[in-house]
Design an enzyme around this catalytic site. Structure first.
Site, mmCIF file in Angstrom:
data_model
loop_
_atom_site.group_PDB
_atom_site.id
_atom_site.type_symbol
_atom_site.label_atom_id
_atom_site.label_comp_id
_atom_site.label_asym_id
_atom_site.label_seq_id
_atom_site.Cartn_x
_atom_site.Cartn_y
_atom_site.Cartn_z
ATOM 1 N N SER A 126 32.391 -93.660 99.294
ATOM 2 C CA SER A 126 32.948 -92.468 98.656
ATOM 3 C C SER A 126 31.848 -91.473 98.331
ATOM 4 C CB SER A 126 33.625 -92.916 97.352
ATOM 5 O OG SER A 126 33.910 -91.810 96.543
ATOM 6 N N ALA A 127 32.215 -90.199 98.326
ATOM 7 C CA ALA A 127 31.274 -89.154 97.910
ATOM 8 C C ALA A 127 30.864 -89.343 96.456
ATOM 9 C CB ALA A 127 31.926 -87.791 98.094
ATOM 10 N N TYR A 152 33.338 -97.583 88.942
ATOM 11 C CA TYR A 152 33.810 -97.485 90.327
ATOM 12 C C TYR A 152 32.687 -96.991 91.240
ATOM 13 C CZ TYR A 152 36.147 -95.470 94.399
ATOM 14 O OH TYR A 152 36.494 -95.130 95.673
ATOM 15 N N LYS A 156 30.570 -98.892 94.442
ATOM 16 C CA LYS A 156 30.344 -98.388 95.810
ATOM 17 C C LYS A 156 28.849 -98.409 96.146
ATOM 18 C CE LYS A 156 34.580 -97.365 97.108
ATOM 19 N NZ LYS A 156 35.278 -98.324 97.975
ATOM 20 N N TYR A 180 33.756 -90.944 102.072
ATOM 21 C CA TYR A 180 34.886 -90.012 102.121
ATOM 22 C C TYR A 180 34.726 -88.950 101.044
ATOM 23 C CZ TYR A 180 37.229 -94.331 103.888
ATOM 24 O OH TYR A 180 37.573 -95.494 104.523
ATOM 25 N N PHE A 181 35.125 -87.728 101.385
ATOM 26 C CA PHE A 181 35.230 -86.698 100.347
ATOM 27 C C PHE A 181 36.643 -86.799 99.752
ATOM 28 C CE2 PHE A 181 31.128 -84.709 99.815
ATOM 29 C CZ PHE A 181 30.419 -85.522 100.673
ATOM 30 N N ASN A 201 46.317 -89.766 89.211
ATOM 31 C CA ASN A 201 45.161 -89.134 88.560
ATOM 32 C C ASN A 201 44.590 -88.008 89.401
ATOM 33 O OD1 ASN A 201 44.939 -91.040 86.347
ATOM 34 N ND2 ASN A 201 44.332 -92.518 87.921
ATOM 35 N N ARG A 294 37.315 -82.355 82.562
ATOM 36 C CA ARG A 294 37.625 -83.785 82.525
ATOM 37 C C ARG A 294 36.303 -84.550 82.475
ATOM 38 N NH1 ARG A 294 41.064 -86.269 87.494
ATOM 39 N NH2 ARG A 294 39.215 -85.576 88.621
HETATM 40 P P1 NAD Z 1 44.866 -97.768 98.103
HETATM 41 O O1 NAD Z 1 44.944 -98.322 96.724
HETATM 42 O O2 NAD Z 1 46.030 -97.032 98.639
HETATM 43 O O3 NAD Z 1 44.447 -98.913 99.132
HETATM 44 C C1 NAD Z 1 43.674 -100.013 98.782
HETATM 45 C C2 NAD Z 1 44.420 -101.238 99.231
HETATM 46 O O4 NAD Z 1 43.684 -102.391 98.855
HETATM 47 C C3 NAD Z 1 45.802 -101.343 98.585
HETATM 48 O O5 NAD Z 1 46.769 -101.559 99.583
HETATM 49 C C4 NAD Z 1 45.688 -102.561 97.677
HETATM 50 O O6 NAD Z 1 46.905 -103.264 97.555
HETATM 51 C C5 NAD Z 1 44.602 -103.355 98.392
HETATM 52 N N1 NAD Z 1 43.877 -104.268 97.509
HETATM 53 C C6 NAD Z 1 43.419 -104.033 96.247
HETATM 54 N N2 NAD Z 1 42.819 -105.127 95.770
HETATM 55 C C7 NAD Z 1 42.868 -106.069 96.746
HETATM 56 C C8 NAD Z 1 42.436 -107.415 96.845
HETATM 57 N N3 NAD Z 1 41.830 -108.022 95.817
HETATM 58 N N4 NAD Z 1 42.652 -108.093 97.988
HETATM 59 C C9 NAD Z 1 43.316 -107.506 99.029
HETATM 60 N N5 NAD Z 1 43.760 -106.244 98.981
HETATM 61 C C10 NAD Z 1 43.539 -105.537 97.859
HETATM 62 O O7 NAD Z 1 43.571 -96.831 98.126
HETATM 63 P P2 NAD Z 1 43.030 -95.944 99.310
HETATM 64 O O8 NAD Z 1 43.046 -94.538 98.848
HETATM 65 O O9 NAD Z 1 43.681 -96.302 100.572
HETATM 66 O O10 NAD Z 1 41.515 -96.418 99.327
HETATM 67 C C11 NAD Z 1 41.003 -97.317 100.292
HETATM 68 C C12 NAD Z 1 39.506 -97.414 100.113
HETATM 69 O O11 NAD Z 1 38.926 -96.128 100.243
HETATM 70 C C13 NAD Z 1 39.084 -97.935 98.745
HETATM 71 O O12 NAD Z 1 37.965 -98.753 98.914
HETATM 72 C C14 NAD Z 1 38.693 -96.681 98.017
HETATM 73 O O13 NAD Z 1 37.729 -96.934 97.030
HETATM 74 C C15 NAD Z 1 38.106 -95.847 99.131
HETATM 75 N N6 NAD Z 1 38.128 -94.403 98.861
HETATM 76 C C16 NAD Z 1 39.305 -93.773 98.607
HETATM 77 C C17 NAD Z 1 39.305 -92.415 98.330
HETATM 78 C C18 NAD Z 1 40.579 -91.685 98.024
HETATM 79 O O14 NAD Z 1 40.499 -90.577 97.471
HETATM 80 N N7 NAD Z 1 41.740 -92.206 98.354
HETATM 81 C C19 NAD Z 1 38.100 -91.705 98.336
HETATM 82 C C20 NAD Z 1 36.927 -92.387 98.608
HETATM 83 C C21 NAD Z 1 36.946 -93.746 98.880
HETATM 84 C C1 WQD Z 2 40.017 -82.906 92.302
HETATM 85 C C2 WQD Z 2 39.827 -81.646 91.491
HETATM 86 C C3 WQD Z 2 39.534 -81.956 89.117
HETATM 87 C C4 WQD Z 2 43.610 -83.567 88.513
HETATM 88 C C5 WQD Z 2 38.233 -88.668 92.614
HETATM 89 C C6 WQD Z 2 37.227 -89.761 92.480
HETATM 90 C C7 WQD Z 2 36.464 -89.923 93.741
HETATM 91 C C8 WQD Z 2 37.397 -90.099 94.947
HETATM 92 C C9 WQD Z 2 38.481 -89.082 94.977
HETATM 93 C C10 WQD Z 2 37.605 -92.399 95.403
HETATM 94 C C11 WQD Z 2 38.762 -81.773 90.406
HETATM 95 C C12 WQD Z 2 40.835 -81.227 89.406
HETATM 96 C C13 WQD Z 2 42.451 -83.037 89.061
HETATM 97 C C14 WQD Z 2 44.377 -82.777 87.616
HETATM 98 C C15 WQD Z 2 42.800 -80.971 87.917
HETATM 99 N N1 WQD Z 2 38.069 -91.332 94.946
HETATM 100 N N2 WQD Z 2 42.052 -81.773 88.764
HETATM 101 N N3 WQD Z 2 43.940 -81.497 87.355
HETATM 102 O O1 WQD Z 2 37.698 -86.035 90.917
HETATM 103 O O2 WQD Z 2 37.081 -85.151 93.202
HETATM 104 O O3 WQD Z 2 37.538 -87.496 92.942
HETATM 105 O O4 WQD Z 2 39.102 -88.985 93.690
HETATM 106 O O5 WQD Z 2 36.505 -92.630 95.801
HETATM 107 O O6 WQD Z 2 35.659 -91.029 93.582
HETATM 108 O O7 WQD Z 2 36.332 -89.426 91.419
HETATM 109 O O8 WQD Z 2 39.423 -85.927 92.791
HETATM 110 O O9 WQD Z 2 41.789 -85.301 92.908
HETATM 111 O O10 WQD Z 2 40.893 -86.320 90.780
HETATM 112 O O11 WQD Z 2 40.212 -84.007 91.413
HETATM 113 O O12 WQD Z 2 42.430 -79.823 87.614
HETATM 114 O O13 WQD Z 2 45.394 -83.200 87.058
HETATM 115 O O14 WQD Z 2 41.050 -81.365 90.801
HETATM 116 O O15 WQD Z 2 38.876 -81.409 88.006
HETATM 117 O O16 WQD Z 2 38.078 -80.553 90.385
HETATM 118 P P1 WQD Z 2 37.870 -86.079 92.373
HETATM 119 P P2 WQD Z 2 40.665 -85.449 91.965
#
Ligand code: NAD
Ligand code: WQD
Length: 349
Positions: A126-127, A152, A156, A180-181, A201, A294
């Site tokens: 993650s970014a 979290y 990572k 990922y961004f 969230n 936040r």
């Molecule tokens: P998600 O919660 O939709 O997917 C994660 C999956 O992992 C879920 O299906 C969940 O049931 C499964 N899981 C959780 N704990 C588990 C365990 N102990 N054993 C087996 N499965 C388990 O989330 P996502 O958005 O698809 O994220 C996937 C990955 O990408 C994560 O590692 C997350 O940290 C990373 N990521 C997500 C974002 C984002 O914004 N969505 C950004 C950066 C990185």
């Molecule tokens: C985006 C923008 C908020 C909610 C988080 C994690 C990051 C990654 C992605 C997993 C920001 C603003 C948000 C709201 C708002 N996940 N905002 N009102 O914070 O970039 O990243 O999710 O790896 O690790 O930290 O994403 O979608 O929460 O926020 O104004 O109710 O929206 O301030 O600028 P963020 P986000």
């Protein structure tokens, strides 16, 4: 040549879209998920969409025996590791649980992979690992903070280090770390999308909760050092992000070592721009309320994606308007996510 790819977290938001890309490219997917934050029906939809089947395993990465069974029963060539917990706020309250699932779960996975001679992994990073950077856009060479802003983020960073150590100890390991961004949107069909369990969230899920009447207004966090005073982020279409994994898998067949890539568009948008774009695409007015910043939020965060553009031959092709259009299509077809699909998730899992 078709590969057999284990996707952990295959039922989740990113895993399900990655599975579509892999299947469409002719690979076989073995899915693994404990369904703690996802639904069985996500992969049912993926199967219907691709006309391919996925071997689905309900297993937990914290349970070595269940992991081992999956490797014993399937020939696996490479792993895309998306399983994990991802809520930043929750990670502050449940640090031990997050460490257990994210870090120890990954360690289990790597141990079992080694045992079965599988040494190719693509990891969902993650970014957030970048923390507060002065230089924008962010390059992969940016120095990471000693300590992350959240548990979290620390998970990572720790996992990235663990992966690098694997390769240092044994150079047969091929490791592709994808940072990922901000992935948003849904598959173009409108039948696969984001359907988390619990309160949203992130920005786009929060906007949809306003549309659905689940919250009275969108809190817009303000007070950041940006032109609009709201946070700036690099939103990327989930299908573009997913395609990046396919490219990583392809590149991995040719290249050894550890490789880190930003997956983003390189184009930042403010919260104000996202909300007005949402209103323009959907015709729905979002009631907003300005709030202070936040806790833990960075002002601005966007990628320099040129390394992935060049080395993976990958470029994000969808615009913010496309992302919102596809999100809206998914929302209209599945307003309650997979919950509205009447599958038996909650009764038989
Ligand atoms: P998600 O919660 O939709 O997917 C994660 C999956 O992992 C879920 O299906 C969940 O049931 C499964 N899981 C959780 N704990 C588990 C365990 N102990 N054993 C087996 N499965 C388990 O989330 P996502 O958005 O698809 O994220 C996937 C990955 O990408 C994560 O590692 C997350 O940290 C990373 N990521 C997500 C974002 C984002 O914004 N969505 C950004 C950066 C990185
Ligand atoms: C985006 C923008 C908020 C909610 C988080 C994690 C990051 C990654 C992605 C997993 C920001 C603003 C948000 C709201 C708002 N996940 N905002 N009102 O914070 O970039 O990243 O999710 O790896 O690790 O930290 O994403 O979608 O929460 O926020 O104004 O109710 O929206 O301030 O600028 P963020 P986000």
């Amino acid at each position: 040549m078709p590969l057999n790819i284990l996707v952990t977290g295959a039922n989740g938001y990113i895993g399900s879209h990655v599975t579509i890309e892999l299947l469409d490219a002719g690979h076989n997917v073995i899915g693994l998920d404990n369904l703690s934050n996802s639904h069985k029906s996500s992969l049912t939809q993926v199967e219907a969409l691709t006309s391919k089947s996925v071997i689905q395993n309900e297993a937990d990465i914290t349970d070595r025996d269940s992991l081992e069974r999956v490797f014993a029963m399937n020939k696996i060539d490479a792993v895309v590791h998306c399983a994990g917990l991802k809520a930043v706020g929750e990670s502050q309250e449940q640090g031990e649980r997050y460490h257990n699932v994210n870090v120890k779960g990954t360690r289990n996975l790597l141990d079992i992979m080694e045992k079965f001679g599988v040494k190719k992994i693509v990891f969902s990073s993650s970014a957030t690992v970048y923390g507060r950077q002065k230089e924008m856009p962010i390059k992969e060479t940016a120095v990471l903070p000693e300590k992350a802003d959240s548990n979290y983020g620390q998970n990572k960073i720790d996992i990235e280090k663990m992966l690098m150590a694997k390769n240092q100890a044994d150079n047969q390991w091929r490791v592709f770390i994808l940072r990922y961004f901000n992935p948003i949107g849904a598959h173009q069909s409108g039948d696969v999308g984001e359907s988390p369990k619990g309160r949203a969230n992130n920005l786009l899920p929060a906007i949809l909760e306003v549309v659905a009447g689940k919250r009275a207004h969108l809190d817009i966090y303000t007070g950041y050092s940006t032109a609009s005073g709201t946070g700036e982020r690099d939103y990327i279409h989930i299908s573009d992000l997913a395609r990046g994994h396919l490219r990583a898998i392809e590149q991995m067949q040719k290249t050894k070592g550890v490789h880190i890539y930003n997956l983003g568009t390189g184009q930042p948008y403010s919260v104000i721009e996202v909300v007005s774009s949402f209103e323009m695409v959907t015709g729905v007015k979002i009631v907003t309320r300005n709030k202070g910043p936040r806790s833990g939020d960075v002002d601005s965060c966007y990628a320099d994606p040129s390394k992935a553009n060049k080395e993976l031959n990958w470029t994000a092709k969808y615009s913010l308007t496309d992302m919102i259009r596809d999100l809206w299509n998914w929302y209209q077809k599945h307003p309650d996510g997979y919950d509205s699909d009447h599958d038996s998730d909650t009764t038989d899992s």
